[in-house]
Design a protein around this motif. Structure first.
Motif, short mmCIF file in Angstrom:
data_model
loop_
_atom_site.label_atom_id
_atom_site.label_comp_id
_atom_site.label_asym_id
_atom_site.label_seq_id
_atom_site.Cartn_x
_atom_site.Cartn_y
_atom_site.Cartn_z
N GLY A 160 45.64 11.19 75.95
CA GLY A 160 44.61 10.54 76.74
C GLY A 160 44.32 9.13 76.24
O GLY A 160 44.76 8.71 75.17
N MET A 161 43.55 8.38 77.03
CA MET A 161 43.21 7.02 76.68
C MET A 161 41.75 6.75 77.05
O MET A 161 41.30 7.09 78.14
CB MET A 161 44.10 6.05 77.44
CG MET A 161 43.88 4.61 77.04
SD MET A 161 45.26 3.53 77.45
CE MET A 161 45.41 3.87 79.17
N LEU A 162 41.05 6.15 76.11
CA LEU A 162 39.66 5.75 76.34
C LEU A 162 39.63 4.29 76.75
O LEU A 162 40.29 3.45 76.12
CB LEU A 162 38.85 5.96 75.06
CG LEU A 162 38.70 7.42 74.66
CD1 LEU A 162 38.20 7.56 73.23
CD2 LEU A 162 37.75 8.13 75.62
N VAL A 163 38.87 3.99 77.79
CA VAL A 163 38.76 2.62 78.28
C VAL A 163 37.28 2.28 78.39
O VAL A 163 36.51 3.01 79.04
CB VAL A 163 39.43 2.47 79.67
CG1 VAL A 163 39.35 1.03 80.14
CG2 VAL A 163 40.88 2.94 79.61
N PHE A 164 36.87 1.19 77.76
CA PHE A 164 35.46 0.80 77.68
C PHE A 164 35.32 -0.56 78.34
O PHE A 164 35.96 -1.52 77.92
CB PHE A 164 35.08 0.74 76.20
CG PHE A 164 33.63 0.59 75.89
CD1 PHE A 164 33.15 -0.53 75.24
CD2 PHE A 164 32.74 1.60 76.23
CE1 PHE A 164 31.79 -0.65 74.92
CE2 PHE A 164 31.38 1.48 75.92
CZ PHE A 164 30.91 0.36 75.26
N VAL A 165 34.51 -0.62 79.37
CA VAL A 165 34.45 -1.81 80.23
C VAL A 165 33.03 -2.37 80.25
O VAL A 165 32.07 -1.60 80.27
CB VAL A 165 34.82 -1.42 81.69
CG1 VAL A 165 34.75 -2.62 82.63
CG2 VAL A 165 36.19 -0.77 81.75
N SER A 166 32.90 -3.69 80.29
CA SER A 166 31.60 -4.27 80.62
C SER A 166 31.82 -5.33 81.67
O SER A 166 32.90 -5.95 81.73
CB SER A 166 30.90 -4.83 79.38
OG SER A 166 31.55 -6.00 78.94
N MET A 178 32.51 3.76 80.58
CA MET A 178 33.65 4.24 79.82
C MET A 178 34.40 5.30 80.63
O MET A 178 33.78 6.10 81.32
CB MET A 178 33.25 4.79 78.45
CG MET A 178 32.36 5.98 78.44
SD MET A 178 32.96 7.20 77.26
CE MET A 178 34.19 8.00 78.25
N PHE A 179 35.71 5.23 80.57
CA PHE A 179 36.60 6.18 81.22
C PHE A 179 37.44 6.87 80.15
O PHE A 179 37.88 6.23 79.20
CB PHE A 179 37.57 5.47 82.16
CG PHE A 179 36.93 4.69 83.27
CD1 PHE A 179 36.73 3.31 83.15
CD2 PHE A 179 36.53 5.31 84.44
CE1 PHE A 179 36.16 2.59 84.17
CE2 PHE A 179 35.95 4.58 85.48
CZ PHE A 179 35.76 3.22 85.34
N HIS A 180 37.68 8.17 80.34
CA HIS A 180 38.67 8.88 79.52
C HIS A 180 39.76 9.28 80.50
O HIS A 180 39.53 10.14 81.37
CB HIS A 180 38.05 10.10 78.84
CG HIS A 180 39.00 10.82 77.93
ND1 HIS A 180 38.80 12.13 77.56
CD2 HIS A 180 40.13 10.41 77.31
CE1 HIS A 180 39.78 12.50 76.74
NE2 HIS A 180 40.59 11.47 76.57
N LEU A 181 40.91 8.62 80.37
CA LEU A 181 42.03 8.87 81.27
C LEU A 181 42.95 9.91 80.64
O LEU A 181 43.25 9.85 79.44
CB LEU A 181 42.83 7.59 81.48
CG LEU A 181 42.04 6.37 81.94
CD1 LEU A 181 42.99 5.19 82.17
CD2 LEU A 181 41.23 6.66 83.18
N MET A 182 43.41 10.87 81.46
CA MET A 182 44.36 11.87 80.98
C MET A 182 45.64 11.76 81.79
O MET A 182 45.59 11.48 83.00
CB MET A 182 43.77 13.27 81.14
CG MET A 182 42.69 13.56 80.12
SD MET A 182 43.35 13.58 78.41
CE MET A 182 42.94 15.24 77.96
#
Lengths: 156, 123
Positions: free
Chosen positions: B77-83, B100-104
């Motif tokens: 998985g990948m964590l993506v943190f956006v502002s 924040m998104f946790h992509l699988m």
């Protein structure tokens, strides 16, 4: 109470083995019995109290594979992470937390915690606003450590 | 693909879809997906898209300021943190937000959103 939940010491790989899962489910640690929201709040309280009073004490909360991205800078491993945090250009600070959101992160038993709040640096007139996300992973002892950590200031 | 490039591509796709055709976000979530939107917890792609398409504005425009990402563990998985900023049609000032998104990974070799947490950043 809180500090006992977040003091890992064993290696990362062991928590994935089937034997570990069997042992873990039968032991039922305090951390596992807690409601996830309560666990997230307890972690956040412990993390920022430690940060504000004794930044080096954060070493217990990270492991070798842990990752921190601090204002875009990528750091890996508890030693390097704590070296970065203890070298930030201020002596004293106070975090005050506005929001805490959490969700389970998948089959490995991890938990995502998303925080927003204010960071007051000693001597500064205005507090800085920040957002931070943690990905907590369970340890064999039944506590949690920080596997992923991303920090960003929120500019006006 | 380089993880940072995957994260940027995802973010671009997500917000373009959100701003252009919110209903199409359905493809990016699955049954076990979770969204926490300003503290409200929602589960499953249908309920999530139902929530997003019922937000009290017709048109909006996201503009992204920062994107950070990290791999989230052995499951790939990948964590993506956006502002960024969110401009609603008719409003004078844009809202600031963090998400924040946790992509699988999906079996087809793409990603879906397992975890999604959205918060406005008030001044």
């Amino acid at each position: 109470m809180c500090s006992q939940l977040f003091c890992p010491s064993a290696s990362l790989s062991s928590y994935l083995s089937p034997l570990y899962r069997l042992v873990r489910s039968s032991r039922g640690s305090e951390a596992e019995r807690m409601d996830p929201d309560a666990l997230a709040k307890a972690f956040v309280e412990h993390y920022y109290s430690t940060f504000d009073a004794n930044r080096a004490g954060l070493a217990n909360l990270y492991q070798e594979g842990s990752m921190l991205t601090f204002e875009g800078q990528k750091i890996q491993g508890s030693q390097s992470i704590v070296a970065k945090l203890t070298s930030l250009p201020f002596q004293q600070c106070q975090h005050s937390i506005t929001t805490v959101d959490c969700q389970p992160s998948g089959p490995a038993g991890g938990m995502l915690v998303f925080v927003s709040g204010n960071l007051q640096l000693a001597g500064e007139q205005h507090a800085l606003k920040f957002s931070q996300m943690f990905h907590l992973m369970p340890t064999p002892q039944g506590s949690f450590y920080v596997f992923n950590d991303i920090f960003r200031l929120n500019y006006a | 693909m380089d993880p940072d490039a995957v994260a940027k591509a995802f973010v671009e796709h997500y917000y373009t879809t959100f701003d252009g055709n919110r209903g199409a976000l359905l493809n990016l979530y699955q049954e076990g997906s979770m969204l926490t939107f300003e503290g409200q917890k929602i589960q499953g792609s249908q309920s999530i898209v139902s929530k997003l398409t019922s937000l009290p504005f017709q048109h909006c425009q996201h503009s992204i300021t920062t994107v950070d990402c990290q791999p989230s563990g052995p499951a790939g998985g990948m964590l993506v943190f956006v502002s960024g900023n969110l401009q609603l049609a008719g409003e004078q000032h844009a809202l600031k937000f963090s998400q924040m998104f946790h992509l699988m990974p999906s079996p087809q070799g793409s990603f879906y959103v397992l975890n999604d947490i959205f918060r406005l950043n008030y001044a």
